[in-house]
Motif scaffolding. Structure first.
Motif, mmCIF file in Angstrom:
data_model
loop_
_atom_site.group_PDB
_atom_site.id
_atom_site.type_symbol
_atom_site.label_atom_id
_atom_site.label_comp_id
_atom_site.label_asym_id
_atom_site.label_seq_id
_atom_site.Cartn_x
_atom_site.Cartn_y
_atom_site.Cartn_z
ATOM 1 N N SER A 71 -2.984 2.077 -4.491
ATOM 2 C CA SER A 71 -4.248 1.847 -5.171
ATOM 3 C C SER A 71 -5.345 1.831 -4.119
ATOM 4 O O SER A 71 -5.107 2.092 -2.943
ATOM 5 C CB SER A 71 -4.220 0.524 -5.955
ATOM 6 O OG SER A 71 -4.234 -0.570 -5.070
ATOM 7 N N VAL A 72 -6.537 1.503 -4.540
ATOM 8 C CA VAL A 72 -7.657 1.453 -3.605
ATOM 9 C C VAL A 72 -7.472 0.326 -2.599
ATOM 10 O O VAL A 72 -7.838 0.444 -1.432
ATOM 11 C CB VAL A 72 -8.978 1.263 -4.389
ATOM 12 C CG1 VAL A 72 -10.149 1.129 -3.446
ATOM 13 C CG2 VAL A 72 -9.186 2.414 -5.357
ATOM 14 N N ARG A 73 -6.827 -0.758 -3.016
ATOM 15 C CA ARG A 73 -6.713 -1.946 -2.169
ATOM 16 C C ARG A 73 -5.494 -1.958 -1.252
ATOM 17 O O ARG A 73 -5.469 -2.687 -0.279
ATOM 18 C CB ARG A 73 -6.688 -3.197 -3.029
ATOM 19 C CG ARG A 73 -7.968 -3.409 -3.771
ATOM 20 C CD ARG A 73 -7.931 -4.696 -4.519
ATOM 21 N NE ARG A 73 -9.199 -4.898 -5.203
ATOM 22 C CZ ARG A 73 -9.492 -5.963 -5.884
ATOM 23 N NH1 ARG A 73 -8.618 -6.932 -5.987
ATOM 24 N NH2 ARG A 73 -10.651 -6.075 -6.478
ATOM 25 N N HIS A 74 -4.444 -1.222 -1.585
ATOM 26 C CA HIS A 74 -3.244 -1.264 -0.740
ATOM 27 C C HIS A 74 -2.502 0.069 -0.772
ATOM 28 O O HIS A 74 -2.688 0.874 -1.677
ATOM 29 C CB HIS A 74 -2.317 -2.397 -1.170
ATOM 30 C CG HIS A 74 -1.525 -2.078 -2.397
ATOM 31 N ND1 HIS A 74 -2.055 -2.140 -3.648
ATOM 32 C CD2 HIS A 74 -0.229 -1.689 -2.550
ATOM 33 C CE1 HIS A 74 -1.134 -1.806 -4.534
ATOM 34 N NE2 HIS A 74 -0.018 -1.523 -3.895
ATOM 35 N N ILE A 75 -1.650 0.262 0.221
ATOM 36 C CA ILE A 75 -0.805 1.454 0.297
ATOM 37 C C ILE A 75 0.555 1.087 -0.287
ATOM 38 O O ILE A 75 1.174 0.108 0.121
ATOM 39 C CB ILE A 75 -0.654 1.921 1.758
ATOM 40 C CG1 ILE A 75 -2.006 2.320 2.318
ATOM 41 C CG2 ILE A 75 0.330 3.074 1.847
ATOM 42 C CD1 ILE A 75 -1.975 2.655 3.788
ATOM 43 N N GLY A 76 1.019 1.864 -1.249
ATOM 44 C CA GLY A 76 2.294 1.596 -1.889
ATOM 45 C C GLY A 76 3.467 2.099 -1.082
ATOM 46 O O GLY A 76 3.323 2.794 -0.076
#
Length: 158
Positions: A71-76
């Motif tokens: 997502s915009v906030r974290h890397i999956g």
């Protein structure tokens, strides 16, 4: 001996109610409820169990979608492993998990066939906790993370 301990811990009313499966030789929770309180209570309890299980499944799917996809906030996880590609989208990931893994479980005639799968999932959860603890402990010893306490005036950022 077990019945006496049950009565001591739970009390007479609740202990007697929970002893029903033994005395009536019920094979399921629904049968116990039906014997104790009637058919309407059995249907109501089974509806409550279905709603509860559906809610838990939805929560697990949301968590899995958040962790596995970016997502915009974290890397999956998929983004780290394979790079950002089309299968990294959350909705597609949840759909694939539901169709490939969960749908086949819905066509089973008896849930008894999942006993080994359930035991394996519990074992994997224990392994996960042990690995997380070991990694955190090693990082703490190496000095890459530091143990600290939260101050009483700490507030979480928005």
């Amino acid at each position: 001996m077990a019945l006496a301990a049950t009565m001591k811990v739970l009390g007479l009313v609740l202990g007697n109610f929970l002893d029903k499966p033994v005395s009536c030789k019920a094979r399921s929770y629904g049968e116990v409820v039906q014997i104790a309180m009637g058919r309407t209570a059995r249907v109501l309890s089974e509806i409550c169990i279905i709603v509860n299980n559906a809610g838990v499944l939805i929560v697990y799917l949301i968590i899995m979608g958040d962790v596995m996809s970016s997502s915009v906030r974290h890397i999956g996880v998929f983004d780290k492993w394979l790079g950002h590609v089309f299968w990294d989208h959350r909705k597609l990931l949840v759909l694939v998990v539901m169709v490939v893994f969960l749908a086949p479980l819905c066509v089973l005639d008896r849930i008894d066939s999942l006993s080994m799968t359930s035991a394996a999932s519990v074992a994997l959860a224990v392994v996960f906790v042990v690995v997380c603890f070991a990694v955190a402990f090693i990082k703490l010893i190496e000095g890459k993370i530091e143990a600290r306490r939260m101050s009483p005036d700490f507030t979480f950022p928005d």
